[in-house]
Motif scaffolding. Structure first.
Motif, PDB file in Angstrom:
ATOM      1  N   SER A 198     -26.572  79.149-113.571  1.00 21.97           N
ATOM      2  CA  SER A 198     -27.970  79.367-113.926  1.00 21.97           C
ATOM      3  C   SER A 198     -28.859  78.258-113.379  1.00 21.97           C
ATOM      4  O   SER A 198     -28.425  77.114-113.193  1.00 21.97           O
ATOM      5  CB  SER A 198     -28.106  79.443-115.449  1.00 21.97           C
ATOM      6  OG  SER A 198     -29.467  79.477-115.836  1.00 21.97           O
ATOM      7  N   LYS A 199     -30.097  78.598-113.146  1.00 22.64           N
ATOM      8  CA  LYS A 199     -31.066  77.600-112.674  1.00 22.64           C
ATOM      9  C   LYS A 199     -31.430  76.594-113.756  1.00 22.64           C
ATOM     10  O   LYS A 199     -32.038  75.553-113.469  1.00 22.64           O
ATOM     11  CB  LYS A 199     -32.331  78.297-112.191  1.00 22.64           C
ATOM     12  CG  LYS A 199     -33.091  79.047-113.283  1.00 22.64           C
ATOM     13  CD  LYS A 199     -34.357  79.688-112.750  1.00 22.64           C
ATOM     14  CE  LYS A 199     -35.114  80.420-113.854  1.00 22.64           C
ATOM     15  NZ  LYS A 199     -36.359  81.053-113.341  1.00 22.64           N
ATOM     16  N   PHE A 200     -31.062  76.870-114.989  1.00 23.13           N
ATOM     17  CA  PHE A 200     -31.376  75.971-116.100  1.00 23.13           C
ATOM     18  C   PHE A 200     -30.305  74.902-116.316  1.00 23.13           C
ATOM     19  O   PHE A 200     -30.491  74.032-117.162  1.00 23.13           O
ATOM     20  CB  PHE A 200     -31.554  76.769-117.395  1.00 23.13           C
ATOM     21  CG  PHE A 200     -32.645  77.790-117.347  1.00 23.13           C
ATOM     22  CD1 PHE A 200     -33.973  77.413-117.470  1.00 23.13           C
ATOM     23  CD2 PHE A 200     -32.350  79.135-117.164  1.00 23.13           C
ATOM     24  CE1 PHE A 200     -34.988  78.350-117.424  1.00 23.13           C
ATOM     25  CE2 PHE A 200     -33.359  80.076-117.117  1.00 23.13           C
ATOM     26  CZ  PHE A 200     -34.680  79.694-117.243  1.00 23.13           C
ATOM     27  N   VAL A 201     -29.209  74.960-115.565  1.00 25.00           N
ATOM     28  CA  VAL A 201     -28.119  74.020-115.785  1.00 25.00           C
ATOM     29  C   VAL A 201     -28.519  72.573-115.489  1.00 25.00           C
ATOM     30  O   VAL A 201     -28.224  71.671-116.285  1.00 25.00           O
ATOM     31  CB  VAL A 201     -26.873  74.441-114.973  1.00 25.00           C
ATOM     32  CG1 VAL A 201     -25.827  73.344-114.968  1.00 25.00           C
ATOM     33  CG2 VAL A 201     -26.288  75.719-115.548  1.00 25.00           C
ATOM     34  N   PRO A 202     -29.176  72.257-114.350  1.00 21.62           N
ATOM     35  CA  PRO A 202     -29.534  70.852-114.095  1.00 21.62           C
ATOM     36  C   PRO A 202     -30.410  70.247-115.190  1.00 21.62           C
ATOM     37  O   PRO A 202     -30.167  69.108-115.626  1.00 21.62           O
ATOM     38  CB  PRO A 202     -30.263  70.919-112.753  1.00 21.62           C
ATOM     39  CG  PRO A 202     -29.728  72.145-112.089  1.00 21.62           C
ATOM     40  CD  PRO A 202     -29.512  73.122-113.189  1.00 21.62           C
ATOM     41  N   GLU A 203     -31.404  70.985-115.637  1.00 21.92           N
ATOM     42  CA  GLU A 203     -32.273  70.454-116.693  1.00 21.92           C
ATOM     43  C   GLU A 203     -31.517  70.344-118.017  1.00 21.92           C
ATOM     44  O   GLU A 203     -31.739  69.399-118.792  1.00 21.92           O
ATOM     45  CB  GLU A 203     -33.494  71.355-116.863  1.00 21.92           C
ATOM     46  CG  GLU A 203     -34.516  70.810-117.846  1.00 21.92           C
ATOM     47  CD  GLU A 203     -35.773  71.644-117.914  1.00 21.92           C
ATOM     48  OE1 GLU A 203     -36.622  71.362-118.776  1.00 21.92           O
ATOM     49  OE2 GLU A 203     -35.897  72.584-117.102  1.00 21.92           O
ATOM     50  N   THR A 204     -30.624  71.269-118.264  1.00 24.43           N
ATOM     51  CA  THR A 204     -29.833  71.210-119.495  1.00 24.43           C
ATOM     52  C   THR A 204     -28.889  70.019-119.478  1.00 24.43           C
ATOM     53  O   THR A 204     -28.673  69.372-120.511  1.00 24.43           O
ATOM     54  CB  THR A 204     -29.048  72.513-119.671  1.00 24.43           C
ATOM     55  OG1 THR A 204     -29.956  73.620-119.676  1.00 24.43           O
ATOM     56  CG2 THR A 204     -28.277  72.504-120.980  1.00 24.43           C
ATOM     57  N   GLU A 205     -28.313  69.710-118.326  1.00 15.09           N
ATOM     58  CA  GLU A 205     -27.445  68.534-118.237  1.00 15.09           C
ATOM     59  C   GLU A 205     -28.227  67.250-118.506  1.00 15.09           C
ATOM     60  O   GLU A 205     -27.710  66.325-119.139  1.00 15.09           O
ATOM     61  CB  GLU A 205     -26.784  68.484-116.871  1.00 15.09           C
ATOM     62  CG  GLU A 205     -25.703  69.543-116.671  1.00 15.09           C
ATOM     63  CD  GLU A 205     -25.047  69.445-115.312  1.00 15.09           C
ATOM     64  OE1 GLU A 205     -25.644  68.794-114.413  1.00 15.09           O
ATOM     65  OE2 GLU A 205     -23.942  69.998-115.145  1.00 15.09           O
TER      66      GLU A 205
END
Length: 439
Positions: free
Chosen positions: A166-173
């Protein structure tokens, strides 16, 4: 407001500036609304699409209750509409935008339902991302309740594991790194309390495990340094643990404040000084170049903010994805040996075979670290397992026989009784065992 200011005879310029500031604040708080992030751009005059567009318009204007009523009308009226999934997500988004404790709780429930019924849609990852945001936005400071931080960590980990592309993975990390910073800081404060109090064992039980769980913590080298100091204060038995903690400072945090102090201490202890890890050097250089400290105003007003300060959180590196490992405290007598990594095995419980009623053995045996439990029947001899003689029963039987024989021949009866008693005692002697109760 203007009449009151004029009655106070304030300067005209100050009155105008105050009115302008109040107008700007009011416009920013009540009249500015952002566009909806998941619109349907398809241009059609279908009635379900018209209802959806009207609901989104109300959502963008802040009329959340009216928007939800329209969306529920769409869902209940057009049960086969192609906009059902979008309508379900928009209801959750309306609660999320409305905010508040009850609104965010309702938003989380709606997002969970959306993930359950539409798990294959691309918006499912966004729903999980916003669930993480629900708890991330409610985190308290490290010295307060950590329930929201723990929930945010759980939900963010689920996004990374369930939707890795998902494109939200970097921000979630990055959120996970900030969450780890908050949780580690709370544990650090607890350890510092015991450190200042002089409770060495309690402090040592927190400092080093803290770094094991959160290696990206901004004060990890300080925690290792204090943990090593507490280990040394607990005696020579824990000296190897202190050496290991100091070596980790030199190897994993070579650019930190305590690296030179750790090298000096290792030389005093006549221990090996390891070489810095090149990956750790590169990571710490990146952190020093990209870390932004809060400004003076933010630092001065930080006590007014309910949320934590995460400006010192790491910007790179893999966040902790495993649950904290429970370790045995160093002050448990005999639980740990010097330099031992701690208990690593499993404790299993199994019933004892061939344990008769009234036997003086426990009903279970424990197997620790793969050690084989002792078999309670291994020590028993063949005679013990097969013998069934009972001295009390035999004595009673012998007495009965002797009474019968007295009528015939008393002398012969005495001799026979003695021979029988001797034979019975010899047969019952091997049957005595630790697992057989004595009469």
């Amino acid at each position: 407001m203007t009449v009151w200011m004029k009655s106070m005879k304030w300067p005209a310029a100050l009155t105008a500036v105050t009115i302008a500031a109040a107008t700007i604040a009011a416009s920013s708080c009540g009249f500015h609304h952002s566009k909806y992030e998941n619109p349907i751009t398809k241009d059609t005059q279908q009635p379900d699409k018209a209802l959806y567009d009207k609901a989104i318009h109300d959502l963008e204007k802040g009329r959340y209750e009216l928007s939800r009523l329209t969306l529920n009308t769409l869902i209940n009226t057009y049960d086969s509409s192609e906009y059902l999934a979008k309508a379900k997500l928009a209801i959750a988004d309306s609660w999320y935008r409305e905010g508040g404790a009850s609104g965010l709780a309702q938003a989380e429930a709606e997002y969970k339902d959306f993930e359950l019924f539409y798990s294959t849609m691309p918006e499912a990852a966004e729903a999980q991302y916003k669930i993480c945001g629900v708890h991330f936005g409610q985190m308290s400071k490290p010295d307060r309740d950590t329930n929201q931080a723990l929930r945010a960590e759980q939900e963010c980990k689920q996004l990374v594991l369930q939707y890795p592309n998902s494109k939200f993975v970097p921000e979630t990390e990055q959120r996970l790194r900030e969450i780890d910073e908050v949780l580690a800081e709370g544990e650090m404060k607890s350890a510092d309390f015991y450190y200042q109090k002089g409770a060495r064992a309690a402090a040592a039980n927190r400092y080093v495990p803290l770094v094991d769980q959160y290696p990206l913590y901004s004060r990890a080298d300080e925690a290792l340094w204090k943990g090593a100091d507490e280990y040394l204060g607990l005696g020579a038995k824990l000296r190897p643990r202190a050496v290991q903690a100091l070596q980790r400072i030199v190897r994993d945090y070579p650019l930190g404040t305590y690296a030179d102090l750790a090298k000096k201490k290792l030389r005093e202890l006549e221990a090996e000084v390891p070489e810095p890890d090149p990956a750790a050097v590169a990571r710490m250089k990146y952190e020093q170049e990209n870390r932004t400290k809060p400004g003076v105003f933010r630092s001065a007003t930080g006590f007014l903010r309910p949320g934590p300060d995460v400006s010192m959180a790491a910007k790179t590196g893999s966040p902790a994805m495993k649950a904290p490992k429970q370790s045995i405290p160093v002050n448990v007598p005999g639980a740990l040996e010097a330099g031992a990594p701690g208990f690593q095995g499993d404790v299993t419980v199994a019933p004892v075979a061939n344990a008769g009623a009234g036997a003086k053995v426990d009903g279970a045996t424990a197997s620790i670290d793969g050690a084989k439990p002792q078999d309670p029947t291994a020590a028993a001899t063949p005679a013990a397992t097969s013998a069934t003689a009972d001295p009390a029963a035999d004595a009673k039987s012998a007495t009965t026989n002797s009474k019968d024989k007295k009528k015939k021949d008393k002398k012969d009866n005495k001799k026979d009784t003695k021979k029988q008693d001797q034979a019975q005692s010899q047969a019952a002697a091997p049957a005595t065992d630790s697992t057989t109760p004595k009469p």
